[in-house]
Enzyme design. Structure first.
Site, PDB file in Angstrom:
ATOM      1  N   ARG A 147       8.679  -3.738   9.091  1.00  8.91           N
ATOM      2  CA  ARG A 147       7.925  -4.473  10.103  1.00  8.91           C
ATOM      3  C   ARG A 147       7.980  -5.951   9.780  1.00  8.91           C
ATOM      4  O   ARG A 147       7.921  -6.343   8.611  1.00  8.91           O
ATOM      5  CB  ARG A 147       6.463  -4.022  10.128  1.00  8.91           C
ATOM      6  CG  ARG A 147       6.243  -2.769  10.939  1.00  8.91           C
ATOM      7  CD  ARG A 147       4.891  -2.180  10.637  1.00  8.91           C
ATOM      8  NE  ARG A 147       4.787  -1.912   9.190  1.00  8.91           N
ATOM      9  CZ  ARG A 147       3.672  -1.494   8.610  1.00  8.91           C
ATOM     10  NH1 ARG A 147       2.591  -1.319   9.311  1.00  8.91           N
ATOM     11  NH2 ARG A 147       3.659  -1.264   7.302  1.00  8.91           N
ATOM     12  N   GLU A 175       0.837  -1.192   0.000  1.00  5.57           N
ATOM     13  CA  GLU A 175       0.000   0.000   0.000  1.00  5.57           C
ATOM     14  C   GLU A 175       0.872   1.241   0.000  1.00  5.57           C
ATOM     15  O   GLU A 175       2.070   1.188   0.272  1.00  5.57           O
ATOM     16  CB  GLU A 175      -0.943   0.028   1.213  1.00  5.57           C
ATOM     17  CG  GLU A 175      -0.233   0.146   2.548  1.00  5.57           C
ATOM     18  CD  GLU A 175      -1.207   0.146   3.719  1.00  5.57           C
ATOM     19  OE1 GLU A 175      -2.415   0.166   3.499  1.00  5.57           O
ATOM     20  OE2 GLU A 175      -0.726   0.125   4.876  1.00  5.57           O
ATOM     21  N   GLY A 178      -5.074   1.661   9.577  1.00  5.78           N
ATOM     22  CA  GLY A 178      -4.666   1.513  10.969  1.00  5.78           C
ATOM     23  C   GLY A 178      -4.302   0.104  11.377  1.00  5.78           C
ATOM     24  O   GLY A 178      -3.896  -0.130  12.498  1.00  5.78           O
TER      25      GLY A 178
END
Lengths: 551, 551
Positions: A527, A213, A445
């Site tokens: 991440r 994204e 989120g």
């Protein structure tokens, strides 16, 4: 923050071992046999028989049952004392260097600085990442920066592409309303500023770098990314000889300086020495220190940027406070609590939760109407929606915005399969083989993506309903990165497992009319998450922060 | 860590106000009327009629009832929003710069780094301190360094001075036993290394700088002192214009670098490139980050000090671990867990609590017997006892160790009244006027001093017992510094009160036989405590860390 991924090795063995107390701390030189950086052969258990033809990269299909997968390394062969020591050093380094967040078990830590602090959940050592794909991702940053800017200028494209989403998703609808109003008053943003981050995974089967994204608002983890780079380089400089690692294989990282630099140069471009940078914050924020660090850089690093007697001042306000204390002066200047605002830096406003009442929407509109530089503008925000990502992946769309054919090819090469739910063939395939898809809502989120059987059920429910609700989602090819063994440290404890990595490359962009002042690749954050977990948000507890070790 | 002090303003008004949440954070420029740095007239309510004649500085007597004392400033006139903002900034700065300790409410924070972190309890802005007294204290540092070294060489003086204490205090007795053994084997410490800190207060009535105590072992708060300097300079650079303060009036501070420098140069002098620095630590340590910072400096700052391929390695061990893993090699080298040790850096071992069994005493003896440099040696440790402080204050004693008459005069000028309990006249006076004295046991660590009515009762009890137990204590003149208004921040909350300050000046000393390699004043740390509290240890919760504002 969503992260699409596959699970090749389900139920990895976990050992939540408490680290030993301080008194056992020492820097020993023990033999160490585990090296996850050596190439390993991953044999995918079975390939399904009907690969789908996608936009650019063929969709990989892997069997969810991975019980037959060979273990990549044997945890029992790792010297426990050595690991304890590296973990201990990592925890010390994290504290000395502010790799810290508020502990979610301490309520006050989200509002009061200096209390309830805990180290970030982190990966002890960097995971392997192909150097060619890393370079590819870095090269894409300025191209994406330019693409976002170009798309943002096509208000009609944004409105039309999101028209179905508008009726299905209240949040997108409200953003579009603000955007419409700006179009109606023919509002021009001469100075456009972005701190973006494009997130990628490497699909193991096709060996291709695929975009997960594009984040265009409230892009976080610039400081944390830099600190993780510092931590891994420090640990490797101490233990590299034993581990067989070279700290130069961890790429340098200047993400936080570049973020501050973009804000400072934007501030300078606005050309008001009294102007402040308005940091729009959430009511509660446990990752507040990164934001404060950027404000401290702005205050202390750039006092002489424009006028030698002025430092760049930051003020922090929630959307509700902006509504209460903000106004637009006759000359168009945004004023908040008496401060003229040069740049609005959003670290909130990207999720419906940030708008509990009309007050917050009024604030957003007020800021957008003002002459302040918005980082980002409403247009930039909309370009970052998943629906636009999916629209841009359609054949022929990129060419409308990007003239350079080489750039078009590079962009397209990193697009995963992306579909709207209007595509009945794809919906049918996703119901048949949900494990090959991720269903993504517009919401941001982390923790919102839909996988597997839930995905199938949701699609069936939407088909029955026959409403426009399907426009609130897109379908995306599920990417299967190669899992690798890793040691994760959380709340002072370490555990081992197989993980997959998602690399985020920051881009900063500043232009004033035709003059491009900044268009940079600007550092990174990585991440890593357990390969059996579908979601990768770090703070919700699914993932850990990491870097990469270039192979 | 003990701190003798007086209470001129009892029961200062306290308001434990929670700071506002993050969302109210802003850097405003409000009017501010309170300035504690302006000279103020302190009228002592009453002077008692019989001032005592002391060694050097006359003892001050003040009435404990200070209800008539005029308030120095009115809390209601302080702009609350401004204070909230300064406090908020201080808390952010503390976190970004590791002015942190383990939170005592989190059990694991004393053993596991990176968890349960909280900012140090601190004074928001520096308190006033006379510049002449500050210079005097700094000038005394190298003189005290030399004095400690000279006294440490007189084994007979140490043994004789402490002979009565030996029979009354088990801890001192064990230290003396080790010292005796070293005398018996004629152990010479050619290389002598000290990181000391001499603590002072300014007596308001006589305007004299008086020494509270000399710390020669486990001297802490070098990093914290430096960080407080950084914090106060940062706050004043932001708010100085409003507050009427100049950050240049806060003295520069290099305490932590000088501490590391002393250890590194000691390590170099020992001349073993494979040698490690053994940090002797307590089993639980919430103030661990300061120690780790020094180890990190040693590792990263001095890799080329002696051999360009070696970094200075630190290992951390408790006394019990040293007993278990330590040995002396045939050439006298201390070896711990296989590491040859160049320097033993004590951050434990100064309190009886650190020796719960014979194991710890064996470890202490083992280290003392080895050729490793001890920071400090057993002799240096003994020189720092209160009994020796009191002996040195006797007429004619200083002259035995210091030839330079100017130095003798400077040392004597900072000696408060100090007496043994053998002095029946003083004991009688102390029973009559306990408020003018502090009774100090040999024990270290804060919280052990005896004041007021407790002092009187203890003296009476000791008189009745007629034993040698009185040798476990000394009596010291109680010093009455000028209280000043201050804002203290603890656990994210601030409160106001009248406080008194104790300034500690670090000294570092390194000599190899006749060659003095280091003899420096080496930075500072300041503790401030509410003037109604008798004890000043920061971690036990009585005091806060601070700096000084030179006036």
């Amino acid at each position: 923050m969503g992260i699409g991924s596959g699970c090749l090795f389900c139920s990895p063995s976990f050992s939540g071992i408490r680290i030993k107390p301080l008194s056992s701390y020492i820097f020993p030189y023990f033999s160490f046999t585990f090296n996850p950086y050596q190439p390993h052969s991953l044999s995918f258990p079975k390939l399904m028989s009907q690969p789908l033809s996608l936009n650019s990269a063929p969709l990989q299909e892997a069997e969810a049952d991975s019980s037959a997968a060979p273990p990549l390394f044997d945890y029992h062969h790792i010297d426990q004392k050595l690991l304890d020591n590296i973990v201990y050093d990592a925890l010390v380094w994290s504290t000395l260097n502010c790799l810290l967040v508020g502990d979610k078990s301490v309520q006050r830590s989200a509002t009061v600085p200096g209390v309830g602090l805990v180290h970030l959940p982190l990966c002890l050592l960097p995971g392997p990442f192909p150097e060619t794909h890393w370079k590819q991702a870095c090269e894409l940053a300025p191209i994406f920066n330019e693409l976002v800017d170009r798309v943002s200028l096509d208000g009609k494209f944004l409105q039309e592409s999101l028209s179905r989403t508008k009726s299905a998703d209240e949040f997108t609808s409200r953003l579009l309303d603000i955007h419409s109003k700006m179009l109606q008053i023919n509002k021009k943003e001469d100075i456009r500023l972005a701190i973006s981050r494009s997130d990628y995974m490497v699909d193991e089967k096709t060996k291709s770098l695929l975009q997960i994204e594009m984040n265009t608002i409230s892009t976080s983890f610039a400081l944390i990314g830099c600190l993780m780079t510092g931590l891994h380089k420090s640990l490797i400089s101490q233990y590299g000889n034993i581990l067989g690692l070279d700290s130069n294989r961890v790429p340098a990282n200047n993400a936080v300086d570049q973020s501050a630099d973009a804000l400072a140069k934007g501030w300078s471009e606005y050309n008001n020495p009294r102007g402040a940078i308005l940091v729009v914050v959430q009511v509660e924020e446990r990752n507040m220190y990164e934001q404060h660090y950027i404000s401290a850089l702005l205050r202390d690093k750039y006092p002489f940027l424009l006028y030698d007697t002025h430092r760049i001042k930051s003020i922090r306000k929630t959307l509700a406070q902006v509504d209460k204390e903000g106004e637009i002066l006759p000359d168009g200047t945004l004023s908040v609590d008496g401060h003229p605002i040069s740049v609005v830096y959003f670290r909130a406003g990207y999720t419906p939760k940030d708008y509990p009442s009309e007050s917050e929407w009024r604030a957003r509109l007020l800021m957008e109407q003002s002459s302040a530089i918005k980082c980002p503008s409403i247009s930039y925000h909309l370009v970052g929606t998943k629906k636009i990502q999916q629209e841009l992946a359609k054949p022929g769309v990129l060419e409308r915005f990007v003239e350079n054919k080489d750039h078009v090819a590079k962009l397209r090469a990193c697009f995963a399969g992306l579909w709207s739910l209007e595509d009945s063939d794809i919906v049918k395939k996703a119901i048949e083989s949900p494990e090959l898809f991720v269903m993504k809502p517009q919401r941001e989120g982390g923790g919102n993506n839909i996988y597997g059987d839930d995905l199938r059920k949701t699609l069936l429910k939407l088909q029955e309903a026959g409403s426009q609700e399907d426009a609130a989602y897109i379908l995306m090819q599920r990417i299967f990165p190669a899992p690798f063994p890793a040691i994760m440290v959380r709340d002072g404890n370490w555990s081992t497992g197989h993980v997959i990595a998602e690399a985020g490359i920051f881009g900063t962009y500043l232009r004033n009319k035709d003059k491009i002042i900044i268009n940079n690749e600007s550092g990174y954050m990585v991440r890593t998450k357990v390969s059996s977990s579908n979601e990768g948000g770090v703070l919700p507890g699914f993932g850990v922060v990491d870097t990469v070790y270039l192979t």
